[in-house]
Design a protein around this motif. Structure first.
Motif, short mmCIF file in Angstrom:
data_model
loop_
_atom_site.label_atom_id
_atom_site.label_comp_id
_atom_site.label_asym_id
_atom_site.label_seq_id
_atom_site.Cartn_x
_atom_site.Cartn_y
_atom_site.Cartn_z
N THR A 23 41.71 27.10 15.92
CA THR A 23 41.97 27.76 17.19
C THR A 23 41.59 26.85 18.35
O THR A 23 42.32 26.76 19.35
CB THR A 23 41.18 29.08 17.29
N ARG A 50 53.02 29.46 16.92
CA ARG A 50 52.20 28.88 15.88
C ARG A 50 51.94 27.41 16.19
O ARG A 50 52.86 26.67 16.55
CB ARG A 50 52.91 29.02 14.52
N HIS A 51 50.70 26.97 16.03
CA HIS A 51 50.33 25.59 16.32
C HIS A 51 50.29 24.80 15.01
O HIS A 51 49.50 25.11 14.12
CB HIS A 51 48.96 25.56 17.00
N LEU A 52 51.14 23.78 14.91
CA LEU A 52 51.23 22.99 13.69
C LEU A 52 50.85 21.54 13.99
O LEU A 52 51.28 20.98 15.00
CB LEU A 52 52.65 23.02 13.12
N HIS A 68 60.62 25.87 19.88
CA HIS A 68 59.65 24.86 19.45
C HIS A 68 59.41 23.85 20.57
O HIS A 68 60.23 23.70 21.47
CB HIS A 68 60.11 24.14 18.18
N PRO A 109 60.15 31.90 9.79
CA PRO A 109 58.96 31.04 9.77
C PRO A 109 59.35 29.57 9.63
O PRO A 109 60.42 29.23 9.12
CB PRO A 109 58.21 31.53 8.52
N GLU A 111 57.92 26.26 7.88
CA GLU A 111 56.94 25.85 6.88
C GLU A 111 57.04 24.35 6.63
O GLU A 111 58.12 23.76 6.72
CB GLU A 111 57.16 26.61 5.57
#
Length: 208
Positions: A23, A50-52, A68, A109, A111
């Motif tokens: 986080t 979402r943080h990738l 994105h 999603p 992935e």
């Protein structure tokens, strides 16, 4: 004012040091982006995403309509032909939020995908899988022994990354310096590549 208030709250959370590592990394990214685009509401939108963290050699397939944003680092991005690339913010280019909201996909999603290693000569060749029929991506890590390119007579764009590579096609040899690219048509003879330790050649081709 809304963006400023959110950024202040995020900065307070980071300074407090109470968030878990993942986080905290995501919140720090929001602050970094705000430095680039102060006042842009896209900074707030990042908190809903979402943080990738992409590690070297790993790939992601991002479907059509999936919002994105690449923040920093070097990424090879391959896009299918499209006449409706829509941006919502965090860019100096034209944005169209109204159109974006009609096409955005918040359900699919994204992935990580592990590449598949191909047995091709003495060099290391990786195939990055994709769910699209329009293209495929190969990563070749050549050495002094010629490695055949696995494009099988298909047209391709080749990009050298990190270090120079030499692509030989028939009697012709082309040396690609770092970040240089070359086009290979479907009518060209089969190509091979050589390079020095640490060199990589990314080959984007159609899926045949």
């Amino acid at each position: 004012e809304f963006v400023g208030a959110v950024v202040a709250a995020v900065r307070a959370l980071v300074d407090a040091g109470s968030a878990d590592e993942a986080t905290a990394r995501a919140l720090s990214t929001v602050l970094d982006v705000h430095e680039q685009f102060p006042g842009d509401v896209g900074v707030v939108v990042l908190l809903t995403m979402r943080h990738l963290v992409m590690t070297p050699g790993r790939s992601y397939f991002i479907g059509a309509g999936v919002l994105h944003s690449f923040v920093h680092g070097t990424t090879i991005e391959v896009l299918a032909n499209s006449d409706n690339v829509v941006r919502g913010g965090l860019t100096p280019k034209e944005t169209n939020v109204e159109e974006l909201l009609t096409i955005v996909d918040v359900r699919t999603p994204v992935e990580a995908q592990e590449p598949r290693r191909l047995g091709d000569g003495d060099g290391s060749t990786l195939h990055h899988p994709t769910a699209a029929p329009h293209f495929e991506l190969f990563e070749v890590r050549p050495n002094e022994t010629p490695t055949a390119l696995p494009i099988g007579g298909a047209p391709a764009v080749m990009l050298a990354l990190d270090a120079p590579v030499t692509v030989r096609c028939g009697d012709e040899a082309i040396r690609l310096e770092r970040l240089e690219c070359v086009w290979s048509s479907a009518s060209d003879p089969d190509a091979v590549v050589t390079g020095v330790p640490g060199s990589r050649l990314f080959v984007a081709s159609v899926d045949i």
